[in-house]
Design a protein around this motif. Structure first.
Motif, PDB file in Angstrom:
ATOM      1  N   MET A 219     -29.057 -15.705  25.857  1.00  0.00           N
ATOM      2  CA  MET A 219     -30.128 -15.690  24.835  1.00  0.00           C
ATOM      3  C   MET A 219     -31.489 -15.412  25.474  1.00  0.00           C
ATOM      4  SD  MET A 219     -29.330 -18.640  22.051  1.00  0.00           S
ATOM      5  CE  MET A 219     -28.735 -19.890  23.136  1.00  0.00           C
ATOM      6  N   ILE A 220     -31.733 -16.010  26.633  1.00  0.00           N
ATOM      7  CA  ILE A 220     -33.026 -15.802  27.316  1.00  0.00           C
ATOM      8  C   ILE A 220     -33.161 -14.327  27.706  1.00  0.00           C
ATOM      9  CG2 ILE A 220     -34.370 -16.375  29.399  1.00  0.00           C
ATOM     10  CD1 ILE A 220     -33.212 -19.243  29.150  1.00  0.00           C
ATOM     11  N   LYS A 221     -32.060 -13.759  28.212  1.00  0.00           N
ATOM     12  CA  LYS A 221     -32.075 -12.347  28.604  1.00  0.00           C
ATOM     13  C   LYS A 221     -32.338 -11.469  27.374  1.00  0.00           C
ATOM     14  CE  LYS A 221     -29.195  -9.373  31.348  1.00  0.00           C
ATOM     15  NZ  LYS A 221     -27.821  -9.114  31.697  1.00  0.00           N
ATOM     16  N   PHE A 222     -31.674 -11.796  26.267  1.00  0.00           N
ATOM     17  CA  PHE A 222     -31.805 -10.991  25.048  1.00  0.00           C
ATOM     18  C   PHE A 222     -33.248 -10.973  24.545  1.00  0.00           C
ATOM     19  CE2 PHE A 222     -31.615 -10.460  20.395  1.00  0.00           C
ATOM     20  CZ  PHE A 222     -30.881  -9.284  20.305  1.00  0.00           C
ATOM     21  N   VAL A 223     -33.896 -12.138  24.497  1.00  0.00           N
ATOM     22  CA  VAL A 223     -35.282 -12.146  23.982  1.00  0.00           C
ATOM     23  C   VAL A 223     -36.225 -11.419  24.950  1.00  0.00           C
ATOM     24  CG1 VAL A 223     -34.922 -14.296  22.656  1.00  0.00           C
ATOM     25  CG2 VAL A 223     -36.039 -14.414  24.880  1.00  0.00           C
ATOM     26  N   GLY A 224     -35.888 -11.475  26.249  1.00  0.00           N
ATOM     27  CA  GLY A 224     -36.693 -10.767  27.250  1.00  0.00           C
ATOM     28  C   GLY A 224     -36.590  -9.252  27.108  1.00  0.00           C
ATOM     29  N   GLN A 225     -35.460  -8.821  26.524  1.00  0.00           N
ATOM     30  CA  GLN A 225     -35.272  -7.363  26.345  1.00  0.00           C
ATOM     31  C   GLN A 225     -35.912  -6.863  25.048  1.00  0.00           C
ATOM     32  OE1 GLN A 225     -31.029  -7.492  26.512  1.00  0.00           O
ATOM     33  NE2 GLN A 225     -30.913  -7.047  28.697  1.00  0.00           N
ATOM     34  N   HIS A 226     -36.411  -7.774  24.234  1.00  0.00           N
ATOM     35  CA  HIS A 226     -37.015  -7.392  22.950  1.00  0.00           C
ATOM     36  C   HIS A 226     -38.446  -7.911  22.878  1.00  0.00           C
ATOM     37  CE1 HIS A 226     -32.720  -6.960  22.257  1.00  0.00           C
ATOM     38  NE2 HIS A 226     -33.031  -6.116  21.297  1.00  0.00           N
ATOM     39  N   LYS A 229     -41.294  -9.197  19.662  1.00  0.00           N
ATOM     40  CA  LYS A 229     -40.507  -9.540  18.459  1.00  0.00           C
ATOM     41  C   LYS A 229     -40.620 -11.026  18.122  1.00  0.00           C
ATOM     42  CE  LYS A 229     -37.790  -5.814  17.524  1.00  0.00           C
ATOM     43  NZ  LYS A 229     -37.686  -5.259  16.186  1.00  0.00           N
ATOM     44  N   LYS A 230     -40.149 -11.325  16.910  1.00  0.00           N
ATOM     45  CA  LYS A 230     -40.114 -12.726  16.465  1.00  0.00           C
ATOM     46  C   LYS A 230     -38.649 -13.195  16.468  1.00  0.00           C
ATOM     47  CE  LYS A 230     -42.721 -13.997  12.734  1.00  0.00           C
ATOM     48  NZ  LYS A 230     -42.974 -14.217  11.266  1.00  0.00           N
ATOM     49  N   PHE A 231     -38.412 -14.428  16.915  1.00  0.00           N
ATOM     50  CA  PHE A 231     -37.040 -14.938  16.998  1.00  0.00           C
ATOM     51  C   PHE A 231     -36.893 -16.304  16.335  1.00  0.00           C
ATOM     52  CE2 PHE A 231     -37.332 -11.979  20.468  1.00  0.00           C
ATOM     53  CZ  PHE A 231     -36.116 -11.307  20.392  1.00  0.00           C
ATOM     54  N   ILE A 232     -35.754 -16.488  15.689  1.00  0.00           N
ATOM     55  CA  ILE A 232     -35.351 -17.833  15.271  1.00  0.00           C
ATOM     56  C   ILE A 232     -34.285 -18.260  16.278  1.00  0.00           C
ATOM     57  CG2 ILE A 232     -34.271 -19.218  13.458  1.00  0.00           C
ATOM     58  CD1 ILE A 232     -35.349 -17.099  11.443  1.00  0.00           C
ATOM     59  N   ILE A 239     -34.895 -24.575  25.656  1.00  0.00           N
ATOM     60  CA  ILE A 239     -34.714 -23.159  25.996  1.00  0.00           C
ATOM     61  C   ILE A 239     -35.959 -22.341  25.657  1.00  0.00           C
ATOM     62  CG2 ILE A 239     -33.598 -22.634  23.787  1.00  0.00           C
ATOM     63  CD1 ILE A 239     -31.820 -20.666  25.079  1.00  0.00           C
ATOM     64  N   VAL A 240     -36.716 -22.789  24.651  1.00  0.00           N
ATOM     65  CA  VAL A 240     -37.890 -22.021  24.197  1.00  0.00           C
ATOM     66  C   VAL A 240     -38.964 -21.966  25.304  1.00  0.00           C
ATOM     67  CG1 VAL A 240     -39.729 -21.925  22.460  1.00  0.00           C
ATOM     68  CG2 VAL A 240     -37.393 -22.487  21.772  1.00  0.00           C
ATOM     69  N   HIS A 241     -39.001 -22.976  26.154  1.00  0.00           N
ATOM     70  CA  HIS A 241     -39.981 -22.994  27.244  1.00  0.00           C
ATOM     71  C   HIS A 241     -39.770 -21.774  28.153  1.00  0.00           C
ATOM     72  CE1 HIS A 241     -42.755 -24.508  30.186  1.00  0.00           C
ATOM     73  NE2 HIS A 241     -41.827 -24.562  31.120  1.00  0.00           N
ATOM     74  N   GLN A 242     -38.502 -21.520  28.528  1.00  0.00           N
ATOM     75  CA  GLN A 242     -38.218 -20.346  29.386  1.00  0.00           C
ATOM     76  C   GLN A 242     -38.423 -19.050  28.627  1.00  0.00           C
ATOM     77  OE1 GLN A 242     -37.675 -20.066  32.688  1.00  0.00           O
ATOM     78  NE2 GLN A 242     -38.051 -22.253  32.668  1.00  0.00           N
ATOM     79  N   MET A 243     -38.056 -19.053  27.334  1.00  0.00           N
ATOM     80  CA  MET A 243     -38.221 -17.827  26.539  1.00  0.00           C
ATOM     81  C   MET A 243     -39.690 -17.436  26.486  1.00  0.00           C
ATOM     82  SD  MET A 243     -35.614 -18.411  23.373  1.00  0.00           S
ATOM     83  CE  MET A 243     -33.852 -18.105  23.553  1.00  0.00           C
ATOM     84  N   GLU A 251     -42.724 -14.323  19.428  1.00  0.00           N
ATOM     85  CA  GLU A 251     -42.928 -15.568  18.661  1.00  0.00           C
ATOM     86  C   GLU A 251     -41.564 -16.249  18.502  1.00  0.00           C
ATOM     87  OE1 GLU A 251     -44.497 -16.980  14.309  1.00  0.00           O
ATOM     88  OE2 GLU A 251     -45.023 -14.949  14.954  1.00  0.00           O
ATOM     89  N   PHE A 252     -41.540 -17.560  18.689  1.00  0.00           N
ATOM     90  CA  PHE A 252     -40.268 -18.281  18.610  1.00  0.00           C
ATOM     91  C   PHE A 252     -40.326 -19.401  17.583  1.00  0.00           C
ATOM     92  CE2 PHE A 252     -40.645 -16.613  22.942  1.00  0.00           C
ATOM     93  CZ  PHE A 252     -39.509 -15.810  22.982  1.00  0.00           C
ATOM     94  N   LEU A 253     -39.342 -19.411  16.696  1.00  0.00           N
ATOM     95  CA  LEU A 253     -39.230 -20.479  15.708  1.00  0.00           C
ATOM     96  C   LEU A 253     -37.915 -21.193  15.991  1.00  0.00           C
ATOM     97  CD1 LEU A 253     -39.992 -18.182  12.641  1.00  0.00           C
ATOM     98  CD2 LEU A 253     -41.608 -19.761  13.706  1.00  0.00           C
ATOM     99  N   VAL A 254     -37.944 -22.524  16.020  1.00  0.00           N
ATOM    100  CA  VAL A 254     -36.707 -23.262  16.293  1.00  0.00           C
ATOM    101  C   VAL A 254     -35.945 -23.436  14.984  1.00  0.00           C
ATOM    102  CG1 VAL A 254     -35.759 -25.444  17.128  1.00  0.00           C
ATOM    103  CG2 VAL A 254     -37.710 -24.427  18.295  1.00  0.00           C
ATOM    104  N   ALA A 255     -34.650 -23.083  14.990  1.00  0.00           N
ATOM    105  CA  ALA A 255     -33.836 -23.182  13.769  1.00  0.00           C
ATOM    106  C   ALA A 255     -33.752 -24.631  13.315  1.00  0.00           C
ATOM    107  CB  ALA A 255     -32.443 -22.640  14.033  1.00  0.00           C
ATOM    108  N   PRO A 256     -33.931 -24.863  12.030  1.00  0.00           N
ATOM    109  CA  PRO A 256     -33.908 -26.254  11.541  1.00  0.00           C
ATOM    110  C   PRO A 256     -32.500 -26.761  11.233  1.00  0.00           C
ATOM    111  CG  PRO A 256     -34.582 -24.755   9.792  1.00  0.00           C
ATOM    112  CD  PRO A 256     -34.238 -23.900  10.983  1.00  0.00           C
ATOM    113  N   ALA A 257     -32.320 -28.076  11.369  1.00  0.00           N
ATOM    114  CA  ALA A 257     -31.037 -28.685  11.015  1.00  0.00           C
ATOM    115  C   ALA A 257     -30.965 -28.880   9.505  1.00  0.00           C
ATOM    116  CB  ALA A 257     -30.878 -30.011  11.730  1.00  0.00           C
TER     117      ALA A 257
END
Ligand code: 13P
Ligand code: SF4
Length: 315
Positions: A219-226, A229-232, A239-243, A251-257
């Motif tokens: 996942m970290i690699k994938f967001v680094g390749q885009h 972009k905005k991600f959920i 993980i968002v810290h490394q992203m 931009e990163f949004l954490v998926a809600p429970a």
């Protein structure tokens, strides 16, 4: 010591004095991620732990990860900030019930997720992580009968993409399984330009709407390749810290429970604090101890995993 700066300096000083190496998983608090010598997902951490030459390894993750490091590098002292940092998946698979389960499926090859205890690993043929599960399963003949434990979400996902019909143990990760497709879809509708990345420990409904499914490293690699972009992110918050470090313009949004909670913190991973890490290095405890005989039995399926991962170019 009562502030983070002093604690971090103290940790780095003890690390120098004791020639220690600090390993950390991506779900650790940002301060621990930032001071670690090596940070990775379960697969990368196992590979790294095996090759460490320093006498002392301070492992900031959860118990099964530190135990795996000890099994792979038994001559080193492995310490953890908190011995109670467990894992709901490992807990879902107690030895007596697992032995009974194996008895119900004779002549099956046993593939076990690394999120399990040494005793469970010792009863397994091959270990896998979310980063190599597909390659591990596909290394076996198409008609091989397989048991997959303990994560039924990861196992179900691997069945789907490999066309296998592995028998699944009924376990889940309490953090990832709680994320609901309804809440994620709602967030997706409010952010139609966002891509959804998900860890395969999420339930099937969430995985079905994901744009990318992969291990923490994946996942970290994938967001680094885009870039831009905005991600959920359907995973643990750490993980968002490394992203953000790899792709600060994203931009990163954490998926809600659910409607009220978007706090996907693994309660076990977050038991580790700077203070506990400092004390662990100072006292060289608590230490991970694994019986030698058990370690030898558990090492075989882990080594098999590392060999297959190497052949597949994953490590
Ligand atoms: P990774 O194998 O992606 O590091 O995942 C470990 C884990 O515990 C996920 O919840
Ligand atoms: Fe275990 Fe889930 Fe925490 Fe990972 S996030 S360590 S699988 S409880």
């Amino acid at each position: 010591m009562n502030n983070n700066k002093e604690l971090i300096e103290g940790i780095l000083e003890l690390k120098r004095q004791k020639h220690a190496v600090i390993l950390a998983h991506y779900y650790q608090i940002p301060e621990i991620q930032d001071l670690a010598d090596f940070i990775g997902d379960s697969l990368a951490l196992s590979q790294r732990a095996k090759n460490i030459e320093s006498p002392l390894i301070a492992f900031c993750g959860v118990h099964f990860m530190a135990e795996t490091a000890k099994i792979l590098n038994p001559d080193k002292k492995v310490i953890v900030p908190d011995l109670n940092a467990g894992c709901s998946l490992a807990d879902s698979c107690p030895l007596d019930r697992f032995e009974e389960f194996l008895g119900e499926y004779p002549q099956h090859t046993v593939i076990t997720y690394i999120n399990s205890t040494a005793r469970i690993k010792a009863l397994s043929d091959i270990i896998c992580t979310s980063g190599n599960a597909v390659q591990i399963v596909e290394s076996l003949p198409k008609d091989e009968k397989i048991i997959f434990a303990p994560d039924k979400n990861l196992g179900g996902y691997i069945n789907q993409i490999t066309g296998r019909e592995m028998v699944l143990w009924d376990g889940v990760c309490q953090v990832h399984d709680l994320l609901t497709a309804e809440a994620v879809l709602k967030l997706k509708m409010q952010n139609s330009d966002a891509l959804l990345v998900a860890h395969p420990e999420c339930n099937r409904a969430v995985l079905e709407i994901a744009d990318y499914i992969g291990s923490t490293n994946g996942m970290i690699k994938f967001v680094g390749q885009h870039k831009g972009k905005k991600f959920i992110v359907a995973s643990e918050t750490g993980i968002v810290h490394q992203m953000k470090k790899i792709a600060p313009e994203n931009e990163f949004l954490v998926a809600p429970a659910n409607e009220t909670c978007s706090c996907n913190d693994c309660p076990y991973m977050k038991m580790n604090t700077l203070e506990k890490l400092y004390k662990a290095l100072l006292t060289e405890s608590p230490e991970i101890i694994v019986d030698q005989d058990l370690a030898e039995k558990a090492r075989k399926p882990i080594d098999r995993m590392l060999e297959i991962s190497k052949k597949a170019g994953l490590i």
